[in-house]
Design a protein around this motif. Structure first.
Motif, PDB file in Angstrom:
ATOM      1  N   GLU A 121      20.144  19.917   3.570  1.00 28.98           N
ATOM      2  CA  GLU A 121      21.245  20.730   3.046  1.00 28.98           C
ATOM      3  C   GLU A 121      22.571  19.975   3.091  1.00 28.98           C
ATOM      4  O   GLU A 121      23.457  20.229   2.282  1.00 28.98           O
ATOM      5  CB  GLU A 121      21.342  22.049   3.821  1.00 28.98           C
ATOM      6  N   LEU A 122      22.696  19.045   4.037  1.00 28.68           N
ATOM      7  CA  LEU A 122      23.905  18.221   4.140  1.00 28.68           C
ATOM      8  C   LEU A 122      23.854  17.004   3.213  1.00 28.68           C
ATOM      9  O   LEU A 122      24.810  16.238   3.143  1.00 28.68           O
ATOM     10  CB  LEU A 122      24.114  17.744   5.585  1.00 28.68           C
ATOM     11  N   GLY A 123      22.716  16.815   2.547  1.00 30.83           N
ATOM     12  CA  GLY A 123      22.603  15.716   1.597  1.00 30.83           C
ATOM     13  C   GLY A 123      21.892  14.483   2.128  1.00 30.83           C
ATOM     14  O   GLY A 123      21.910  13.435   1.477  1.00 30.83           O
ATOM     15  N   PHE A 124      21.277  14.590   3.290  1.00 33.21           N
ATOM     16  CA  PHE A 124      20.549  13.461   3.865  1.00 33.21           C
ATOM     17  C   PHE A 124      19.064  13.605   3.575  1.00 33.21           C
ATOM     18  O   PHE A 124      18.539  14.710   3.500  1.00 33.21           O
ATOM     19  CB  PHE A 124      20.749  13.390   5.386  1.00 33.21           C
ATOM     20  N   ASP A 125      18.369  12.468   3.438  1.00 29.78           N
ATOM     21  CA  ASP A 125      16.917  12.530   3.305  1.00 29.78           C
ATOM     22  C   ASP A 125      16.276  12.061   4.611  1.00 29.78           C
ATOM     23  O   ASP A 125      16.966  11.690   5.558  1.00 29.78           O
ATOM     24  CB  ASP A 125      16.427  11.729   2.087  1.00 29.78           C
ATOM     25  N   LYS A 126      14.934  12.084   4.641  1.00 30.02           N
ATOM     26  CA  LYS A 126      14.201  11.739   5.865  1.00 30.02           C
ATOM     27  C   LYS A 126      14.550  10.347   6.378  1.00 30.02           C
ATOM     28  O   LYS A 126      14.697  10.145   7.579  1.00 30.02           O
ATOM     29  CB  LYS A 126      12.694  11.822   5.615  1.00 30.02           C
ATOM     30  N   SER A 127      14.669   9.388   5.470  1.00 29.24           N
ATOM     31  CA  SER A 127      14.957   8.015   5.921  1.00 29.24           C
ATOM     32  C   SER A 127      16.343   7.937   6.552  1.00 29.24           C
ATOM     33  O   SER A 127      16.544   7.181   7.512  1.00 29.24           O
ATOM     34  CB  SER A 127      14.817   7.015   4.762  1.00 29.24           C
ATOM     35  N   ASP A 128      17.310   8.711   6.038  1.00 34.70           N
ATOM     36  CA  ASP A 128      18.637   8.746   6.652  1.00 34.70           C
ATOM     37  C   ASP A 128      18.550   9.291   8.076  1.00 34.70           C
ATOM     38  O   ASP A 128      19.167   8.757   9.003  1.00 34.70           O
ATOM     39  CB  ASP A 128      19.590   9.636   5.841  1.00 34.70           C
ATOM     40  N   VAL A 129      17.771  10.353   8.245  1.00 32.97           N
ATOM     41  CA  VAL A 129      17.614  10.969   9.559  1.00 32.97           C
ATOM     42  C   VAL A 129      16.929   9.991  10.514  1.00 32.97           C
ATOM     43  O   VAL A 129      17.353   9.835  11.665  1.00 32.97           O
ATOM     44  CB  VAL A 129      16.821  12.291   9.461  1.00 32.97           C
ATOM     45  N   GLU A 130      15.905   9.298  10.035  1.00 35.44           N
ATOM     46  CA  GLU A 130      15.207   8.308  10.871  1.00 35.44           C
ATOM     47  C   GLU A 130      16.163   7.217  11.329  1.00 35.44           C
ATOM     48  O   GLU A 130      16.146   6.801  12.486  1.00 35.44           O
ATOM     49  CB  GLU A 130      14.034   7.705  10.105  1.00 35.44           C
ATOM     50  N   LYS A 131      17.011   6.732  10.419  1.00 33.53           N
ATOM     51  CA  LYS A 131      17.994   5.698  10.774  1.00 33.53           C
ATOM     52  C   LYS A 131      18.965   6.207  11.831  1.00 33.53           C
ATOM     53  O   LYS A 131      19.296   5.496  12.776  1.00 33.53           O
ATOM     54  CB  LYS A 131      18.762   5.246   9.532  1.00 33.53           C
ATOM     55  N   MET A 132      19.420   7.455  11.666  1.00 31.87           N
ATOM     56  CA  MET A 132      20.351   8.039  12.642  1.00 31.87           C
ATOM     57  C   MET A 132      19.698   8.166  14.014  1.00 31.87           C
ATOM     58  O   MET A 132      20.323   7.874  15.028  1.00 31.87           O
ATOM     59  CB  MET A 132      20.828   9.410  12.164  1.00 31.87           C
ATOM     60  N   ILE A 133      18.460   8.614  14.036  1.00 31.61           N
ATOM     61  CA  ILE A 133      17.749   8.766  15.305  1.00 31.61           C
ATOM     62  C   ILE A 133      17.536   7.402  15.955  1.00 31.61           C
ATOM     63  O   ILE A 133      17.753   7.239  17.160  1.00 31.61           O
ATOM     64  CB  ILE A 133      16.410   9.507  15.097  1.00 31.61           C
ATOM     65  N   LYS A 134      17.150   6.420  15.159  1.00 30.62           N
ATOM     66  CA  LYS A 134      16.935   5.076  15.694  1.00 30.62           C
ATOM     67  C   LYS A 134      18.240   4.505  16.257  1.00 30.62           C
ATOM     68  O   LYS A 134      18.258   3.965  17.357  1.00 30.62           O
ATOM     69  CB  LYS A 134      16.385   4.154  14.597  1.00 30.62           C
ATOM     70  N   ARG A 135      19.327   4.687  15.511  1.00 25.77           N
ATOM     71  CA  ARG A 135      20.624   4.181  15.967  1.00 25.77           C
ATOM     72  C   ARG A 135      21.039   4.884  17.253  1.00 25.77           C
ATOM     73  O   ARG A 135      21.480   4.255  18.207  1.00 25.77           O
ATOM     74  CB  ARG A 135      21.681   4.379  14.874  1.00 25.77           C
ATOM     75  N   ASP A 136      20.864   6.199  17.316  1.00 28.94           N
ATOM     76  CA  ASP A 136      21.210   6.962  18.509  1.00 28.94           C
ATOM     77  C   ASP A 136      20.375   6.518  19.703  1.00 28.94           C
ATOM     78  O   ASP A 136      20.879   6.387  20.821  1.00 28.94           O
ATOM     79  CB  ASP A 136      21.022   8.452  18.259  1.00 28.94           C
ATOM     80  N   ASN A 137      19.095   6.270  19.455  1.00 27.71           N
ATOM     81  CA  ASN A 137      18.199   5.817  20.523  1.00 27.71           C
ATOM     82  C   ASN A 137      18.619   4.445  21.053  1.00 27.71           C
ATOM     83  O   ASN A 137      18.632   4.202  22.252  1.00 27.71           O
ATOM     84  CB  ASN A 137      16.759   5.788  20.013  1.00 27.71           C
ATOM     85  N   GLU A 138      18.979   3.552  20.147  1.00 28.01           N
ATOM     86  CA  GLU A 138      19.425   2.209  20.541  1.00 28.01           C
ATOM     87  C   GLU A 138      20.723   2.274  21.338  1.00 28.01           C
ATOM     88  O   GLU A 138      20.891   1.561  22.313  1.00 28.01           O
ATOM     89  CB  GLU A 138      19.580   1.324  19.315  1.00 28.01           C
ATOM     90  N   GLU A 139      21.639   3.136  20.910  1.00 22.05           N
ATOM     91  CA  GLU A 139      22.911   3.293  21.637  1.00 22.05           C
ATOM     92  C   GLU A 139      22.679   3.885  23.009  1.00 22.05           C
ATOM     93  O   GLU A 139      23.369   3.540  23.962  1.00 22.05           O
ATOM     94  CB  GLU A 139      23.871   4.167  20.833  1.00 22.05           C
ATOM     95  N   GLY A 140      21.700   4.755  23.129  1.00 22.64           N
ATOM     96  CA  GLY A 140      21.383   5.375  24.405  1.00 22.64           C
ATOM     97  C   GLY A 140      20.764   4.427  25.410  1.00 22.64           C
ATOM     98  O   GLY A 140      20.799   4.645  26.603  1.00 22.64           O
ATOM     99  N   GLN A 141      20.186   3.327  24.904  1.00 22.74           N
ATOM    100  CA  GLN A 141      19.525   2.355  25.784  1.00 22.74           C
ATOM    101  C   GLN A 141      20.487   1.276  26.276  1.00 22.74           C
ATOM    102  O   GLN A 141      20.133   0.461  27.102  1.00 22.74           O
ATOM    103  CB  GLN A 141      18.350   1.699  25.060  1.00 22.74           C
ATOM    104  N   LYS A 142      21.710   1.284  25.757  1.00 22.24           N
ATOM    105  CA  LYS A 142      22.689   0.256  26.166  1.00 22.24           C
ATOM    106  C   LYS A 142      23.279   0.576  27.510  1.00 22.24           C
ATOM    107  O   LYS A 142      23.411   1.619  27.971  1.00 22.24           O
ATOM    108  CB  LYS A 142      23.798   0.147  25.121  1.00 22.24           C
TER     109      LYS A 142
END
Length: 123
Positions: free
Chosen positions: A102-123
């Protein structure tokens, strides 16, 4: 886990959801006795009849059971509990994906956001 109930939705169905979450997260462990209907209702700030209805719904699914003279117990079936945990997780993912769409993102956008968030959380 607090009893955060929203007056805009059915209280009974919210009670079912909170109790299910408490079961799958181990707040109410497999095989353990639940508090009395009256105590649970008081803790949640609801009418005991409403709490009884929610517990009856859970009993109908088999996640809790009543032993005549000693009260209500969480099932000992850990596979059932794990299945419910997975169902709840899948529902959350579907809701997230729908809202992101509904915000205009597709699955791949969400996957990238989750991956980026996960990487930031491991720092």
């Amino acid at each position: 886990m607090a009893w955060e109930l929203d007056n805009k939705r059915s209280i009974y169905s919210q009670l079912v959801n909170v109790i299910l979450r408490r079961i799958v997260t181990g707040v109410y462990p497999a095989g353990n006795k639940l508090e009395s209907v009256r105590d649970l209702a008081q803790e949640a700030g609801v009418n005991p009849n409403t709490m009884q209805r929610a517990l009856q719904e859970l009993e109908n699914t088999g996640i809790i059971n009543t032993q005549r003279t000693s009260g209500k117990y969480v099932t000992e079936d850990k596979d059932m509990i794990d299945g419910i945990r997975n169902d709840l997780a899948e529902d959350l993912i579907k809701k997230l994906l729908q809202e992101m769409k509904e915000l205009g993102f597709d699955k791949s956008d969400v996957e990238k956001m989750i991956k980026r968030d996960n990487e930031e959380g491991q720092k």
